[in-house]
Design a protein around this motif. Structure first.
Motif, short mmCIF file in Angstrom:
data_model
loop_
_atom_site.label_atom_id
_atom_site.label_comp_id
_atom_site.label_asym_id
_atom_site.label_seq_id
_atom_site.Cartn_x
_atom_site.Cartn_y
_atom_site.Cartn_z
N LEU A 11 0.81 -1.22 0.00
CA LEU A 11 0.00 0.00 0.00
C LEU A 11 0.84 1.26 0.00
O LEU A 11 0.44 2.29 -0.55
CB LEU A 11 -0.95 -0.01 1.18
N ALA A 12 2.01 1.18 0.60
CA ALA A 12 2.87 2.36 0.61
C ALA A 12 3.27 2.71 -0.81
O ALA A 12 3.21 3.87 -1.22
CB ALA A 12 4.11 2.10 1.46
N ALA A 13 3.62 1.68 -1.56
CA ALA A 13 4.01 1.92 -2.95
C ALA A 13 2.83 2.48 -3.75
O ALA A 13 2.99 3.43 -4.52
CB ALA A 13 4.50 0.63 -3.59
N GLN A 14 1.67 1.92 -3.52
CA GLN A 14 0.50 2.42 -4.23
C GLN A 14 0.20 3.88 -3.88
O GLN A 14 -0.08 4.68 -4.75
CB GLN A 14 -0.72 1.56 -3.89
N SER A 15 0.28 4.19 -2.59
CA SER A 15 0.00 5.56 -2.17
C SER A 15 0.99 6.50 -2.83
O SER A 15 0.63 7.58 -3.31
CB SER A 15 0.14 5.73 -0.66
N LEU A 16 2.23 6.10 -2.79
CA LEU A 16 3.27 6.96 -3.36
C LEU A 16 2.97 7.25 -4.82
O LEU A 16 3.05 8.38 -5.28
CB LEU A 16 4.62 6.26 -3.23
N ARG A 17 2.62 6.22 -5.50
CA ARG A 17 2.38 6.34 -6.92
C ARG A 17 1.06 7.08 -7.21
O ARG A 17 0.99 7.96 -8.05
CB ARG A 17 2.34 4.92 -7.50
#
Lengths: 342, 342
Positions: B51-57
DNA sequence: ATAATTTGTGAAAACGTTTGCACAAATAAA
DNA sequence: TTTATTTGTGCAAACGTTTTCACAAATTAT
């Protein structure tokens, strides 16, 4: 419009990202001067690091997940208050979820919290939990888990609980000393750790006063009193007994409220006909008719202790050697609901 | 040990990240066959996106921030229950914070939530809030804000509130119709929207029954009854009045509890000497001595409505045209605390 | 004086996604 | 048959940090 980034600071000050990043964390060989310059500028433009980027990079979210059975239950809401207060203090975001006493919900919520990569988990299990395996894995993979209130015998980990056994022992003893002989116990699901412990204290007090334990006097509300019908059934069965009880000890707020409501409706005088006392974190036991004798659990304190312990575990470098179990004292407050006028 | 990643699926299936990513979101030109193959394998290895990667993106976190004054207040805990239920349903994480009625805390918590890039904000303001500017900015920058319960006149946005005016009007009318002439009103901080509205309904009912409004009969507890002393002072002042009141209408749970406790301690009979009724989301008004006449707010419902509205705003592509204001009906339940035997 | 060490900084890769663009293969239109 | 279109896939950049490694400059040791 968009938030300020490391790059903004770097280019404004003619430095590289790395230097800026290090200056802000002041944990590396950055000159005093640069550090101050960076910090001053960061303050000035109100730099807020992007947490998603940090999480991605660090595998840490500065958040903890909490699972309770029901947010609006007064005991749990007090616990949550305590947890939040520590979260605020230590700068951890608290993510609260509820199982609503459903094992499926519980599992889903747990998976959800884990997929959000919380740094630790604070859990009060539901009565027929089947998420212990997941918790074990989580624990093993390095995310600490602390149980509070309702714990599991199947998984040895850190725990913060009230002295349930001692509490019900004290309450039962109080009843016995005040002349009550046939003390009923209406409690929640028999699988719950708290129910087991409270029953144990009850038995212990009876034994000490040479009152034989009578299975018929113990009733279970499988939904913890969420449905008034189950309490109604319990009370009815108790009243139908050959020698119906002269006191009822209840194991939770909802069961207590239900029991009193039912007795009122049946015009059964408390405590003249039947005394009532119970575990309760009711905000105002003193204005109930009659003022209620209670065992109060230190709910706020429990939340604080559990959160503090969890954060300690999260931040300790080494895997912690031994499991801690913190037992908090309960408080017996005697009011009129258990005192017969002579 | 570490979680599965897109890469794992890609390499196992001999595909590229992009194809896998798109297959999982089924929103692009991916062949039926590939899509199924990917999904099946993802299921099999229990792939959970980071989810961190998704949020970042994506600049989206699928989380909403909530600010209340106090988690363990029974009204708010019910609201939170409602919010959480919708969050669960729509797969949004709910991040709960409390202001504890401190404007400084409030601001810090708000900043904290924003820095966590929540997708939207659900706010019940504290009485001397100074975070309205920040909320305006937030709103303008595209993060929707929905006020509930305690709203601000300084910031026009979406709102979900109880019909406070109507509620207190009904309650006051009920008292007037039952023969009470001197009705006092103990309420919270005069700056709170809810206090203003409740006072308004009270005045409206008085006017309708030709009872002159008397400033001296209105008392404010600036801390909303958190300190019993302030309620004590209010009650004392009321009792000292030349013509002391024959009824008290209270504006919150805590004030209600305090008032009843104080009257009990002074041995003032309710309702014979003074009737008491108030806004309350107490879990068991029926077992209070005497059973309490209340205005009940649909707290759970309010939480649900507010969360639903917020998520709708978050997910609507276009900036919403007009601000919505949802007003929920309150419910007057008459019990013995306001009914004198004749 | 030269060599070794310390000190301050920068370049670049990595974290795990999503997505614009490119492109080959397959199909349809001319 | 040639050309245009559709369909399915891959490459690579981007999101905003942190951190390893490298390296020049300054300092200290020889």
């Amino acid at each position: 419009m968009s938030a300020t980034k490391l790059k903004d600071i770097a280019s404004a000050l003619g430095l590289s990202y790395s230097t800026v990043s290090r200056a802000l964390k002041d944990n590396y060989r950055i000159s005093e001067e640069t550090r101050n310059r960076v910090k001053a500028y960061a303050d000035k433009i109100k730099y807020k690091p992007n947490l998603a980027a940090q999480s991605l990079r660090n595998n840490r979210t500065r958040s903890i997940g909490v699972l309770v059975s029901n947010i609006s239950n007064s005991f749990f809401s007090e616990v949550l208050d305590g947890i939040e207060s520590i979260g605020y203090e230590k700068n951890y975001q608290v993510m609260i979820t509820q199982s609503l006493e459903s094992p499926e919900n519980e599992l889903k919520q747990m998976e959800n919290l884990i997929s959000r990569s919380v740094d630790g988990l604070l859990v009060s299990l539901c009565s027929t939990s089947n998420s212990v395996e997941l918790l074990k894995e989580t624990h093993l993979s390095g995310t600490p888990v602390v149980f509070f209130d309702r714990i599991s015998a199947l998984f040895e980990t850190h725990k913060v609980v009230a002295d349930n056994c001692g509490g019900s022992y004290n309450l039962t003893k109080h009843l016995l000393e005040n002349g009550y002989k046939k003390i009923a116990h209406i409690t929640s699901s028999p699988e719950l750790s708290i129910a087991i412990e409270r029953l144990e204290g009850y038995k212990k007090a009876l034994a000490e006063y040479n009152v034989p334990f009578d299975e018929e006097l113990v009733k279970h509300c499988l939904h913890g009193g969420m449905l008034i019908e189950e309490t109604e059934k319990a009370v009815d069965e108790l009243l139908k007994l050959e020698k119906s009880p002269d006191a009822i000890m209840t194991a939770s707020d909802r069961i207590t409220i239900n029991t009193i409501t039912i007795l009122h409706n049946k015009n059964i005088a408390i405590p003249e006909k039947i005394a009532v006392a119970g575990f309760s974190n009711f905000s105002a036991p003193q204005i109930i008719a009659p003022p209620l004798t209670t065992i109060r659990q230190p709910a706020f304190e429990m939340g604080k202790m559990a959160a503090e312990l969890l954060i300690r575990l999260i931040e300790s470098k080494k895997p912690v050697d031994a499991f801690e179990k913190i037992i908090l004292e309960t408080e017996l407050v005697v009011r009129k609901s258990t005192i017969r006028k002579r």
